[in-house]
Design a protein around this motif. Structure first.
Motif, PDB file in Angstrom:
ATOM      1  N   TRP A 116     -26.844  62.729  90.615  1.00  0.00           N
ATOM      2  CA  TRP A 116     -26.812  61.929  89.397  1.00  0.00           C
ATOM      3  C   TRP A 116     -28.224  61.441  89.120  1.00  0.00           C
ATOM      4  O   TRP A 116     -28.615  60.345  89.518  1.00  0.00           O
ATOM      5  CB  TRP A 116     -25.848  60.759  89.556  1.00  0.00           C
ATOM      6  CG  TRP A 116     -25.591  60.049  88.272  1.00  0.00           C
ATOM      7  CD1 TRP A 116     -26.351  59.045  87.758  1.00  0.00           C
ATOM      8  CD2 TRP A 116     -24.543  60.285  87.350  1.00  0.00           C
ATOM      9  NE1 TRP A 116     -25.828  58.636  86.557  1.00  0.00           N
ATOM     10  CE2 TRP A 116     -24.722  59.377  86.278  1.00  0.00           C
ATOM     11  CE3 TRP A 116     -23.467  61.168  87.294  1.00  0.00           C
ATOM     12  CZ2 TRP A 116     -23.850  59.325  85.195  1.00  0.00           C
ATOM     13  CZ3 TRP A 116     -22.613  61.107  86.209  1.00  0.00           C
ATOM     14  CH2 TRP A 116     -22.810  60.202  85.174  1.00  0.00           C
ATOM     15  N   ASN A 146     -17.164  63.395  92.049  1.00  0.00           N
ATOM     16  CA  ASN A 146     -17.934  64.152  91.059  1.00  0.00           C
ATOM     17  C   ASN A 146     -17.710  65.656  91.176  1.00  0.00           C
ATOM     18  O   ASN A 146     -18.479  66.430  90.652  1.00  0.00           O
ATOM     19  CB  ASN A 146     -19.419  63.839  91.191  1.00  0.00           C
ATOM     20  CG  ASN A 146     -19.958  64.235  92.536  1.00  0.00           C
ATOM     21  OD1 ASN A 146     -19.180  64.551  93.450  1.00  0.00           O
ATOM     22  ND2 ASN A 146     -21.254  64.224  92.678  1.00  0.00           N
ATOM     23  N   TRP A 165     -17.321  67.238  87.831  1.00  0.00           N
ATOM     24  CA  TRP A 165     -18.558  67.188  87.047  1.00  0.00           C
ATOM     25  C   TRP A 165     -19.606  68.130  87.616  1.00  0.00           C
ATOM     26  O   TRP A 165     -20.316  68.809  86.880  1.00  0.00           O
ATOM     27  CB  TRP A 165     -19.092  65.757  86.989  1.00  0.00           C
ATOM     28  CG  TRP A 165     -18.102  64.819  86.383  1.00  0.00           C
ATOM     29  CD1 TRP A 165     -17.472  63.768  86.986  1.00  0.00           C
ATOM     30  CD2 TRP A 165     -17.577  64.865  85.049  1.00  0.00           C
ATOM     31  NE1 TRP A 165     -16.600  63.160  86.121  1.00  0.00           N
ATOM     32  CE2 TRP A 165     -16.640  63.802  84.933  1.00  0.00           C
ATOM     33  CE3 TRP A 165     -17.802  65.689  83.952  1.00  0.00           C
ATOM     34  CZ2 TRP A 165     -15.937  63.561  83.748  1.00  0.00           C
ATOM     35  CZ3 TRP A 165     -17.101  65.451  82.784  1.00  0.00           C
ATOM     36  CH2 TRP A 165     -16.191  64.401  82.697  1.00  0.00           C
ATOM     37  N   TYR A 218     -21.777  65.361  81.954  1.00  0.00           N
ATOM     38  CA  TYR A 218     -20.760  64.311  82.001  1.00  0.00           C
ATOM     39  C   TYR A 218     -20.609  63.654  80.630  1.00  0.00           C
ATOM     40  O   TYR A 218     -19.521  63.567  80.068  1.00  0.00           O
ATOM     41  CB  TYR A 218     -21.178  63.281  83.051  1.00  0.00           C
ATOM     42  CG  TYR A 218     -20.349  62.028  83.069  1.00  0.00           C
ATOM     43  CD1 TYR A 218     -19.193  61.950  83.830  1.00  0.00           C
ATOM     44  CD2 TYR A 218     -20.724  60.916  82.321  1.00  0.00           C
ATOM     45  CE1 TYR A 218     -18.431  60.801  83.843  1.00  0.00           C
ATOM     46  CE2 TYR A 218     -19.973  59.765  82.326  1.00  0.00           C
ATOM     47  CZ  TYR A 218     -18.826  59.704  83.093  1.00  0.00           C
ATOM     48  OH  TYR A 218     -18.072  58.574  83.105  1.00  0.00           O
ATOM     49  N   LYS A 250     -17.296  64.112  78.281  1.00  0.00           N
ATOM     50  CA  LYS A 250     -16.508  62.896  78.051  1.00  0.00           C
ATOM     51  C   LYS A 250     -16.216  62.671  76.571  1.00  0.00           C
ATOM     52  O   LYS A 250     -15.228  62.040  76.209  1.00  0.00           O
ATOM     53  CB  LYS A 250     -17.232  61.669  78.622  1.00  0.00           C
ATOM     54  CG  LYS A 250     -17.156  61.562  80.128  1.00  0.00           C
ATOM     55  CD  LYS A 250     -15.821  61.015  80.600  1.00  0.00           C
ATOM     56  CE  LYS A 250     -15.830  59.501  80.555  1.00  0.00           C
ATOM     57  NZ  LYS A 250     -14.579  58.951  81.123  1.00  0.00           N
TER      58      LYS A 250
END
Length: 741
Positions: free
Chosen positions: A348, A418, A421, A437, A441
């Motif tokens: 991330w 995750n 993702w 992500y 979303k």
DNA sequence: AGGGAAGTCGGTGGTACTCC
DNA sequence: GGAGTACCACCGACTTCCCT
């Protein structure tokens, strides 16, 4: 209610591509229409009978959940941690309840249809709501005049086009080409439009173009693109055969890549390294400017009321998160050594991390708008995951919106937080995890697909006041506010921050039964003083619209400032700077459409080689003579020009007002009516002084069209363009049906 | 650290209104 | 009635902040 059953969409899809036989087509169309109507009636009747049992139950569960959340908030102070926990628990309960209700789940979609179908549904709901909204909002006075209003006519047409687009989406065809489906005399092949070339003719021409350097329009790929869907046997000449205004010409090497941003890149599914690099540099610059701007803004502007602060939580012990800027995500990110993909798709990475990876280690990744190819790849990956985990669409949506305890996920799916993702990011390979992500979303809004019943409807005064109350009560918790108001999170946020100017407009009247809102916000024509103020502030702050708006005393919202500048003032300013001599007083009068303006516009847009009219990037119109007028203005002018051309085609072919003249873009073969339209449009350009012409085809009744087009011209056009038109050399382009002047 | 939400800006299509 | 102006709503991308 206007919700459409999913199987309707499926029916649309199944019937979207039909045999070309005209009679059969019309019959099928009629049948489709009746079928839809029947289904809708059936559904309404069923809903009335069951008290809309299915979705209503689930909706109620959702409402209860929201209410529970609200109750939890009411029992304690809104900033209380316990209350938040309770609220969260309530949310979970609501979700569980919704799931238990079961009927919340939309009917199963055919495998593979995935999000496409949902988006189609969304569009359809929007349309339905729009219609409904109008009914609801119509005042008696409006009703009196609305019966045959041209606006309604337009909307009707727009709906028709939309229906065609929806069907096209279902059939996997570029929606911009939808109108061809009902107006074609040639075979249309689903999928033929998904490639990276604008049309078949383009690929042919492009191949030829690759052979030798040529003189052409900027970005011209060898065909008329949008205007022609050139097939050699229909149109034997392309632009390079036609004398054009030298100022519009540039010499370019073969294989010059089109810079049209929205043209799908054939190489796009995963971006080539070269492209990535370019993107990175470009975006890096932009980002840097933005970052600097942001920093400056922070320094200048009063501290933002974040949710906590707004709720008066200064006393909490939580310390501010330590910034990881410059540390490449601390331990999480290894020093890059050439292959960044793994880090990109598994870690991330924050903006600063990415920037550092890019700047110091040469990492490349893609940013900016997701292409259709990328979306397709993501959808395929999602669908694969869904099938693998045996999830329904609804469960999938829940999964995407469930956080925290993996056990809460539907169907016993216990995936690492995750995993999905990472998996999606990996399917692309060149987008940061966080970007994937955020993007995905968007397909699964927090409040669910039906969160915003009022989508597309105008905000009423009552709603504005309710919004103000909600903001006062809940702070900036847009998700909750959205739930309260039955609007989407973003819609509420936008309304509050962009239109209501953070409540300034409503300052005086937000209490229960309070006085009418005091309109701080100013509307209507900008005064010269305001324009001057905007100029100065833009010079001072750049595109910091919130700051600019604040410095203008809040009288103009940030959005007003932005649109005024970008749509109208900016190019005039540029022109003024480049040609100071032109600045002789009133800025509004600095610019006038030149002679041949219409034709220049047609030229310039042709040079952009758009696939269809939605693919025209008016900001890229590079003809200096007309560019200063701004994108919006060019858009409107071109739109009207096309309307005239449409009109001429209708007259020429004896078509009804209701009949749609297809302008849609590329195809394997040109649509008959589009050929007609193109011809009319180009004659229009020619009529207005362009040295532009084209080979037509035998279907065109040129003289009639010419006459009708001339008849349809505005007085303004006549004033500016007609004189020049009379000086045109005759017969610049010869061809069957071409109009000589 | 991972994940979620808010803040901000920008693109775009649609349309009402005014001016000429 | 056409052209120009202004506004609105939605959507998307991106950054920053917040929470667990």
């Amino acid at each position: 209610m206007g919700k459409r059953h999913r199987s309707d969409a499926a029916t649309d899809a199944a019937t979207a591509v039909e045999p070309a036989d005209e009679g059969a087509r019309k019959a099928a169309k009629k049948q489709r229409k009746e079928e839809k109507k029947r289904k809708r009636l059936d559904k309404d009747a069923a809903a009335a009978e069951a008290g809309t049992a299915g979705t209503a139950e689930a909706d109620q569960a959702g409402l209860n959940g929201a209410q529970g959340e609200q109750d939890a908030g009411d029992e304690n102070t809104s900033d209380d941690r316990a209350a938040r926990k309770a609220a969260k628990a309530a949310r979970k309960e609501a979700k569980k309840a919704a799931k238990a209700a079961g009927n919340n789940a939309p009917p199963e979609q055919p495998a593979g249809s995935g999000i496409d179908s949902e988006q189609v549904e969304k569009k359809k709901r929007k349309k339905d709501r729009k219609g409904k909204g109008k009914e609801v909002e119509a005042t008696p006075e409006q009703d009196e005049t609305a019966t045959v209003s041209p606006v309604k006519e337009k909307r009707k047409k727009s709906k028709k086009r939309q229906a065609a687009a929806d069907a096209a989406i279902q059939a996997g065809i570029d929606p911009s080409l939808a109108s061809l489906l009902d107006d074609r005399d040639f075979p249309v092949y689903p999928g033929a439009f998904n490639g990276g070339v604008s049309n078949a003719g383009a690929s042919t021409s492009a191949a030829a173009a690759a052979a030798e350097p040529e003189v052409a329009y900027p970005n011209f790929n060898g065909s008329f693109g949008y205007f022609s869907a050139v097939q050699p046997h229909h149109y034997s000449q392309t632009l390079q055969d036609i004398p054009v205004d030298p100022s519009l010409i540039e010499v370019r090497a073969p294989n010059h890549a089109s810079t049209s941003a929205s043209l799908p890149d054939p190489q796009d599914p995963i971006v080539s390294p070269t492209v990535e690099h370019e993107v990175r540099l470009e975006d890096g610059e932009k980002r840097k400017a933005k970052d600097d701007k942001g920093k400056k803004k922070k320094a200048d502007a009063p501290p933002k009321k974040r949710k906590r602060a707004a709720a008066g939580e200064e006393g909490t012990t939580r310390t501010k998160r330590k910034k990881t800027q410059g540390t490449l995500g601390a331990e999480g990110v290894e020093a890059a050594k050439g292959d960044f993909t793994e880090q990109l798709v598994t870690k991330w990475l924050r903006a600063a991390d990415l920037k550092k990876l890019a700047d110091e280690h040469g990492a490349t990744y893609k940013s900016g708008k997701f292409s259709k190819a990328e979306d397709d790849t993501l959808r395929a990956a999602i669908e694969a995951f869904r099938a693998e985990q045996d999830l329904t669409q609804d469960e999938l949506a829940t999964l995407f919106n469930t956080k925290g305890d993996p056990k809460a996920k539907p169907n016993g799916v216990v995936a690492p937080q995750n995993e999905i993702w990472t998996r999606l990011a990996r399917s692309l390979g060149n987008r940061p995890l966080s970007a994937v992500y955020t993007h995905v979303k968007l397909w699964y809004p927090v409040g669910g697909k039906d969160e915003a019943e009022k989508k597309g409807e105008k905000w009423t005064k009552e709603e504005d006041e309710a919004l103000a109350r909600a903001v006062k009560e809940l702070g900036n918790s847009w998700v909750r506010i959205g739930q309260e108001l039955g609007r989407s999170r973003d819609s509420c946020k936008d309304r509050w921050t962009k239109q209501l100017q953070n409540g300034a407009v409503l300052k005086a009247g937000t209490g229960a039964g309070g006085a009418a809102p005091a309109t701080v916000k100013k509307q209507g024509k900008w005064s010269e003083e305001e324009e001057e103020q905007l100029r100065k502030l833009y010079k001072k702050h750049g595109a910091q619209w919130t700051v600019i708006s604040a410095e203008m005393g809040g009288a103009r919202t940030s959005t007003q400032c932005r649109t005024k500048w970008t749509d109208y003032l900016q190019r005039r300013e540029e022109k003024k700077e480049n040609e100071p001599a032109a600045d002789k007083g009133d800025a509004a009068n600095l610019w006038h459409w030149p002679k041949e303006g219409s034709a220049r516009l047609v030229h310039a847009i042709a040079a952009l080689d758009p696939k269809d009219k939605t693919d025209i990037d008016y900001k890229k119109v590079s003809d200096p003579e007309i560019a200063p007028q701004g994108a919006k203005n060019l858009r409107d002018r071109f739109r009207r020009l096309m309307e005239s051309a449409e009109k001429s085609v209708r007259e020429e072919k004896g078509m009804d007002e209701e009949d749609e003249v297809a302008f849609a873009g590329s195809s394997t073969l040109p649509s008959r009516s589009r050929r007609l339209t193109d011809a009319a449009l180009f004659r229009a350009g020619r009529h207005h002084g362009a040295t532009l012409g084209r080979v037509s085809n035998a279907d065109v009744a040129p003289r009639q069209a010419q006459a009708s087009f001339e008849g349809g011209q505005s007085r303004r056009f006549a004033k500016t363009d007609k004189v020049e038109a009379s000086r045109l050399p005759k017969g610049q382009v010869e061809g069957a049906g071409f109009v000589e002047r």
